[in-house]
Design a protein around this motif. Structure first.
Motif, PDB file in Angstrom:
ATOM      1  N   ASN A 202       0.858  -1.180   0.000  1.00  0.00           N
ATOM      2  CA  ASN A 202       0.000   0.000   0.000  1.00  0.00           C
ATOM      3  C   ASN A 202       0.897   1.234   0.000  1.00  0.00           C
ATOM      4  N   GLU A 203       1.178   1.724  -1.194  1.00  0.00           N
ATOM      5  CA  GLU A 203       2.122   2.834  -1.329  1.00  0.00           C
ATOM      6  C   GLU A 203       1.782   3.638  -2.570  1.00  0.00           C
ATOM      7  N   HIS A 204       1.912   4.945  -2.455  1.00  0.00           N
ATOM      8  CA  HIS A 204       1.698   5.823  -3.599  1.00  0.00           C
ATOM      9  C   HIS A 204       2.953   5.821  -4.466  1.00  0.00           C
ATOM     10  N   ILE A 205       2.774   5.587  -5.750  1.00  0.00           N
ATOM     11  CA  ILE A 205       3.922   5.539  -6.656  1.00  0.00           C
ATOM     12  C   ILE A 205       4.348   6.959  -7.001  1.00  0.00           C
ATOM     13  N   VAL A 206       5.553   7.282  -6.578  1.00  0.00           N
ATOM     14  CA  VAL A 206       6.151   8.575  -6.908  1.00  0.00           C
ATOM     15  C   VAL A 206       7.548   8.304  -7.437  1.00  0.00           C
ATOM     16  N   SER A 207       8.122   9.297  -8.096  1.00  0.00           N
ATOM     17  CA  SER A 207       9.481   9.129  -8.592  1.00  0.00           C
ATOM     18  C   SER A 207      10.408   8.795  -7.439  1.00  0.00           C
ATOM     19  N   GLY A 208      11.168   7.733  -7.579  1.00  0.00           N
ATOM     20  CA  GLY A 208      12.091   7.320  -6.540  1.00  0.00           C
ATOM     21  C   GLY A 208      11.572   6.196  -5.665  1.00  0.00           C
ATOM     22  N   THR A 209      10.280   5.816  -5.827  1.00  0.00           N
ATOM     23  CA  THR A 209       9.743   4.695  -5.063  1.00  0.00           C
ATOM     24  C   THR A 209      10.523   3.431  -5.394  1.00  0.00           C
ATOM     25  N   ASN A 210      10.887   2.685  -4.369  1.00  0.00           N
ATOM     26  CA  ASN A 210      11.636   1.448  -4.567  1.00  0.00           C
ATOM     27  C   ASN A 210      10.681   0.278  -4.782  1.00  0.00           C
ATOM     28  N   LEU A 211      11.022  -0.574  -5.707  1.00  0.00           N
ATOM     29  CA  LEU A 211      10.281  -1.803  -5.954  1.00  0.00           C
ATOM     30  C   LEU A 211      11.288  -2.922  -6.084  1.00  0.00           C
ATOM     31  N   THR A 212      11.020  -4.023  -5.387  1.00  0.00           N
ATOM     32  CA  THR A 212      11.864  -5.197  -5.543  1.00  0.00           C
ATOM     33  C   THR A 212      12.052  -5.496  -7.025  1.00  0.00           C
ATOM     34  N   LYS A 213      13.271  -5.818  -7.424  1.00  0.00           N
ATOM     35  CA  LYS A 213      13.541  -6.153  -8.817  1.00  0.00           C
ATOM     36  C   LYS A 213      12.650  -7.310  -9.253  1.00  0.00           C
ATOM     37  N   VAL A 214      11.867  -7.085 -10.284  1.00  0.00           N
ATOM     38  CA  VAL A 214      10.961  -8.106 -10.794  1.00  0.00           C
ATOM     39  C   VAL A 214      11.380  -8.498 -12.210  1.00  0.00           C
ATOM     40  N   ASP A 215      10.809  -9.596 -12.691  1.00  0.00           N
ATOM     41  CA  ASP A 215      11.117 -10.068 -14.046  1.00  0.00           C
ATOM     42  C   ASP A 215      10.228  -9.403 -15.094  1.00  0.00           C
ATOM     43  N   LEU A 216       9.029  -9.016 -14.662  1.00  0.00           N
ATOM     44  CA  LEU A 216       8.035  -8.486 -15.587  1.00  0.00           C
ATOM     45  C   LEU A 216       7.159  -7.485 -14.855  1.00  0.00           C
ATOM     46  N   ILE A 217       6.902  -6.345 -15.484  1.00  0.00           N
ATOM     47  CA  ILE A 217       5.946  -5.371 -14.960  1.00  0.00           C
ATOM     48  C   ILE A 217       4.728  -5.347 -15.870  1.00  0.00           C
ATOM     49  N   ILE A 218       3.555  -5.359 -15.259  1.00  0.00           N
ATOM     50  CA  ILE A 218       2.312  -5.130 -15.990  1.00  0.00           C
ATOM     51  C   ILE A 218       1.632  -3.944 -15.326  1.00  0.00           C
ATOM     52  N   CYS A 219       1.061  -3.068 -16.130  1.00  0.00           N
ATOM     53  CA  CYS A 219       0.637  -1.795 -15.561  1.00  0.00           C
ATOM     54  C   CYS A 219      -0.429  -1.135 -16.417  1.00  0.00           C
ATOM     55  N   ASN A 220      -1.463  -0.646 -15.760  1.00  0.00           N
ATOM     56  CA  ASN A 220      -2.467   0.212 -16.392  1.00  0.00           C
ATOM     57  C   ASN A 220      -2.488   1.505 -15.587  1.00  0.00           C
ATOM     58  N   PRO A 221      -1.566   2.440 -15.885  1.00  0.00           N
ATOM     59  CA  PRO A 221      -1.425   3.643 -15.067  1.00  0.00           C
ATOM     60  C   PRO A 221      -2.512   4.662 -15.376  1.00  0.00           C
ATOM     61  N   PRO A 222      -2.642   5.704 -14.552  1.00  0.00           N
ATOM     62  CA  PRO A 222      -3.499   6.824 -14.952  1.00  0.00           C
ATOM     63  C   PRO A 222      -2.947   7.442 -16.230  1.00  0.00           C
ATOM     64  N   TRP A 223      -3.840   7.835 -17.124  1.00  0.00           N
ATOM     65  CA  TRP A 223      -3.403   8.329 -18.432  1.00  0.00           C
ATOM     66  C   TRP A 223      -3.133   9.822 -18.434  1.00  0.00           C
ATOM     67  N   GLY A 224      -3.445  10.494 -17.335  1.00  0.00           N
ATOM     68  CA  GLY A 224      -3.179  11.922 -17.256  1.00  0.00           C
ATOM     69  C   GLY A 224      -4.313  12.794 -17.740  1.00  0.00           C
TER      70      GLY A 224
ATOM     71  N   LEU B 216      11.440   2.439 -15.773  1.00  0.00           N
ATOM     72  CA  LEU B 216      12.843   2.672 -16.133  1.00  0.00           C
ATOM     73  C   LEU B 216      13.778   2.205 -15.026  1.00  0.00           C
ATOM     74  N   GLN B 217      13.431   2.554 -13.799  1.00  0.00           N
ATOM     75  CA  GLN B 217      14.260   2.214 -12.650  1.00  0.00           C
ATOM     76  C   GLN B 217      14.393   0.707 -12.478  1.00  0.00           C
ATOM     77  N   ASN B 218      13.299  -0.022 -12.705  1.00  0.00           N
ATOM     78  CA  ASN B 218      13.328  -1.466 -12.518  1.00  0.00           C
ATOM     79  C   ASN B 218      14.013  -2.172 -13.672  1.00  0.00           C
ATOM     80  N   ALA B 219      13.998  -1.539 -14.857  1.00  0.00           N
ATOM     81  CA  ALA B 219      14.689  -2.078 -16.037  1.00  0.00           C
ATOM     82  C   ALA B 219      14.243  -3.491 -16.379  1.00  0.00           C
ATOM     83  N   SER B 220      12.923  -3.711 -16.324  1.00  0.00           N
ATOM     84  CA  SER B 220      12.354  -5.014 -16.658  1.00  0.00           C
ATOM     85  C   SER B 220      11.417  -4.875 -17.853  1.00  0.00           C
ATOM     86  N   VAL B 221      11.257  -5.947 -18.599  1.00  0.00           N
ATOM     87  CA  VAL B 221      10.260  -5.951 -19.670  1.00  0.00           C
ATOM     88  C   VAL B 221       8.911  -5.571 -19.073  1.00  0.00           C
TER      89      VAL B 221
END
Length: 203
Positions: free
Chosen positions: A104-126, A141-146
């Motif tokens: 339960n965390e708000h995603i902001v620039s600099g938020t740490n995430l355990t290195k994962v193999d794959l990210i799937i995401c439906n972010p707010p579109w702005g 970008l920070q996680n550098a995962s597909v």
């Protein structure tokens, strides 16, 4: 598992509470989520050892779909505490609570995430807040995962944003995304928009 079976399972999940218009909270339906996950499989981006990060997880539909289709474990990052409770119930009711971790965390620039193999995401579109997706893109970008991203098919910033960092960007499909009239600014009972299926890969 067949795509139709996965869509039925996902359609029976408890829906996203969708309480905050500023977070652009909309539910991803089971048909769309199952199509995305089968596309991910077709790329060879998921197998029985994959650790998945679901960013802005909502009710957990994308991460749960990944687990149902064979991923080893999923990390769900979601700022809305009510949505986190929904993810927890959906994991329990799906019998896969031991395979999921909820943050339960708000995603902001600099938020740490355990290195994962794959990210799937439906972010707010702005559409409510300009550049609302930027912290999500930075975390990718920070996680550098597909990453497989659900975002507007008309978005013009995604390709240059990632290609300028040396990533490979492909929008490989699109579909209609339903927008039910759940907020006061909606004028129609039900609307829809075009969502693009984006694959982002560090080169």
């Amino acid at each position: 598992m067949r795509i139709r079976r996965l869509a039925m399972i996902l359609s029976n999940l408890e829906p996203h509470p969708c309480n905050d218009v500023d977070l652009e909270q909309y539910s991803t339906d089971g048909d769309l989520a199952s199509r995305l996950l089968f596309d991910i499989v077709s790329f060879g981006d998921i197998d029985d050892g994959t650790l998945v990060g679901d960013l802005g997880a909502g009710n957990g539909i994308l991460g749960i779909a990944a687990l149902k289709i064979g991923a080893k474990r999923a990390i769900f990052v979601e700022t809305d505490i009510e949505a986190c409770h929904t993810i927890e119930r959906n994991l329990i009711n799906s019998g896969i609570q031991d395979s999921g971790e909820i943050i339960n965390e708000h995603i902001v620039s600099g938020t740490n995430l355990t290195k994962v193999d794959l990210i799937i995401c439906n972010p707010p579109w702005g559409r409510q807040k300009e550049k609302a997706d930027r912290p999500f893109l930075n975390m990718i970008l920070q996680n550098a995962s597909v990453t497989h991203l659900l975002h507007s098919s008309k978005a013009t910033h995604i390709r240059p944003f990632f290609e300028s960092k040396g990533w490979i960007v492909e929008m490989y499909g699109e579909a209609e995304f339903a927008l039910p009239a759940q907020y006061s600014h909606h004028r129609r009972q039900r609307d829809k928009t075009k969502v693009g299926f984006w694959r982002l890969s560090p080169n």
